[in-house]
Design a protein around this motif. Structure first.
Motif: not given
Length: 530
Positions: A99-102, A109-124
């Protein structure tokens, strides 16, 4: 048992459970009422027969056909192991370090949402794995940026199933390709293979495509409509979930976090979990192919893999690695024990909901709810309307039964039979419509295991997730309905797709206008995005 395959009463257990869950916001009692109603209807309100039937179904959750019900038992074991893993990572201080690194590297917040979205795409690889892994990685980041748990659950759920259903190298893709192979063999179609058919279906799976596009848009813009606005406003005020309901599923709020934690304490176990799980899936799939005398292939391995064994193997290996990373740290043994117990306790509500959901799905199966819904489709309907109609029926079936896979298994052959009798050229669009409808219904259903696991992974209250995701799912479904109507009338996938895309753009404009009425205050949004 009474046969309800031609009776509207077959809908009673599912609808009763769903309506109660949404109105009372208490999932387990609502599922219990639906189960009891279905059991009594099946046995003409005979109490002794009803009790015997219910008992046999409960036992079957753990012991079936003279052996342990491996799928259910191993999935529960995976959930509990993942709860322990999450708690150990939290105890190590890894989650706080991440959390501190992030906070210093992901600025908005946009970056946090996009990271979550990107992970969702990658773990298929698998939707269960996707929901829980993405949730555990993303939650510390989205919490730091005051993104509501409901928004995170939506991003997880709306990437998990849609990306799995259009990925040939996933447990979903392998299952669907196997069903398509049976359909092609039945009708002696050899102009394309089942794999080729699956690839051609991908752009016609309008719901999956537009659900992913909508999720990307929401991740980028923060669009909050319907009940999601309330949760986002609370998150900006520091309330990530409704505290009046206590800690949500999958969360261990009372674990002692030790100093000296590093980002690797979180990242390495998750990476190991991914690598070990995929490797186990390929290994178990390869073993199954060898047992059948077949040569190894990537697609064949995913089609034949043992998903739950692979998940448990991955979780065990990841847990071992998480402990090894803590060697040399002065963490009392009692804290490990406390963390493990807290992880099990945190996952227990999700386990109970799954057990109740599996029970009501079995009852609904015996009520033959799917057969009743499928009976609405007849050969008298014009072929041009079948993709749209089958999309709607598959959606209603998945919503009522809580299972997209069960809907695939029943509705893909039915859809193929219907369309081959009137217009074989529409076979692939019809199969795509069934797949799309099943994912849509699964997204909206509070008794869906994927929906439950997305709530768990995000640490969101389950009904909060169901209600906040519904408006977004309905937008993607409305867009898809237009696409299937145009596709059926024109017999052109591209015309249907562009019609759906035009509708999608209009829907986004309307949603954006509506969201500005009473939306999160601009100055608070700006502060979060800064």
């Amino acid at each position: 048992m009474v046969d309800y395959s031609t009776s509207v009463l077959s809908l009673v257990p599912a609808l009763l459970a769903i309506i109660m869950a949404i109105t009372t916001r208490k999932v387990i009692p609502s599922l219990g009422v639906g189960i009891i109603a279905g059991v009594l209807l099946l046995h003409s309100f005979n109490p002794l027969e009803s009790i015997q039937y219910l008992w046999s179904n409960v036992i079957a959750l753990f012991w079936a056909d003279g052996a342990i019900n491996e799928w259910n038992v191993l999935l529960i074991a995976f959930l509990l192991l993942l709860g322990i893993l999450s708690s150990i990572i939290q105890t190590s201080g890894g989650a706080r370090a991440f959390g501190e690194w992030a906070a210093s590297n992901v600025k908005t917040a946009r970056g946090a949402r996009l990271v979550s979205f990107g992970l969702g795409i990658l773990i298929f690889i698998d939707d269960y794995f996707n929901s829980l892994a993405v949730g555990n990685v993303s939650r510390p980041l989205t919490d730091r940026k005051n993104v509501s748990r409901a928004k995170l659950a939506y991003i997880i759920d709306s990437t998990a199933a849609p990306v799995c259903v259009i990925s040939p190298l996933s447990s979903w893709g392998a299952y669907i390709i196997a069903i398509i192979a049976g359909i092609l063999a039945k009708y002696s179609i050899d102009s394309y293979s089942s794999f080729s058919a699956f690839i051609q279906i991908i752009p016609m799976n309008f719901y999956a495509v537009f659900a992913l596009m909508l999720t990307a848009y929401v991740a980028f813009t923060g669009l909050a409509i319907g009940p999601m606005r309330t949760h986002e406003l609370r998150a900006l005020q520091g309330e990530l979930y409704d505290v009046s309901k206590g800690a949500p599923m999958g969360m261990s709020e009372d674990i002692k976090e030790h100093d000296g934690g590093k980002v690797r304490d979180l990242i390495v176990p998750i990476i190991v979990l991914i690598i070990a799980t995929v490797s186990a899936m390929l290994y178990t799939g390869g073993q199954a192919l060898a047992a059948d005398g077949q040569s190894f292939s990537l697609l064949g391995a995913f089609e034949s893999t043992d998903v739950t064994r692979s998940l448990v193997a991955g979780a065990v290996i990841s847990l071992i690695v998480a402990f090894l990373l803590l060697v040399g740290r002065k963490i009392p043994a009692v804290d490990y024990g406390h963390a493990a117990w807290a992880g099990i306790r945190a996952m227990w509500p999700a386990v109970l909901i799954l057990l109740f959901a599996w029970t009501i799905i079995a009852v609904i199966g015996d009520m033959r709810t799917g057969d009743y819904l499928a009976s609405f489709v007849t050969d008298t309907i014009a072929a041009s309307y079948l993709p749209l109609i089958l999309f709607a029926i598959a959606g209603l079936m998945a919503f009522s039964t809580g299972t997209s896979w069960g809907t695939f298994g029943l509705m893909l052959p039915i859809g193929a039979d219907l369309i081959m009798a009137v217009d074989p050229e529409l076979l692939l669009p019809t199969l795509a419509a069934v797949l799309a409808g099943a994912v849509f219904g699964d997204h909206c259903s509070p008794i869906s295991d994927t929906t439950i696991l997305s709530s768990t992974g995000a640490g969101s209250h389950h009904i909060d997730h169901v209600l906040t995701q519904l408006p977004y799912a309905l937008i993607a479904a409305g867009v898809s309905a237009v696409g299937y109507l145009v596709l059926g009338i024109t017999s052109s996938m591209w015309i249907g797709f562009f019609a759906a895309f035009a509708t999608f753009v209009v829907a986004l404009i309307v949603a954006q206008v509506i969201s500005k009425r009473g939306q999160v205050p601009a100055e608070m949004r700006a502060e979060r995005e800064a």
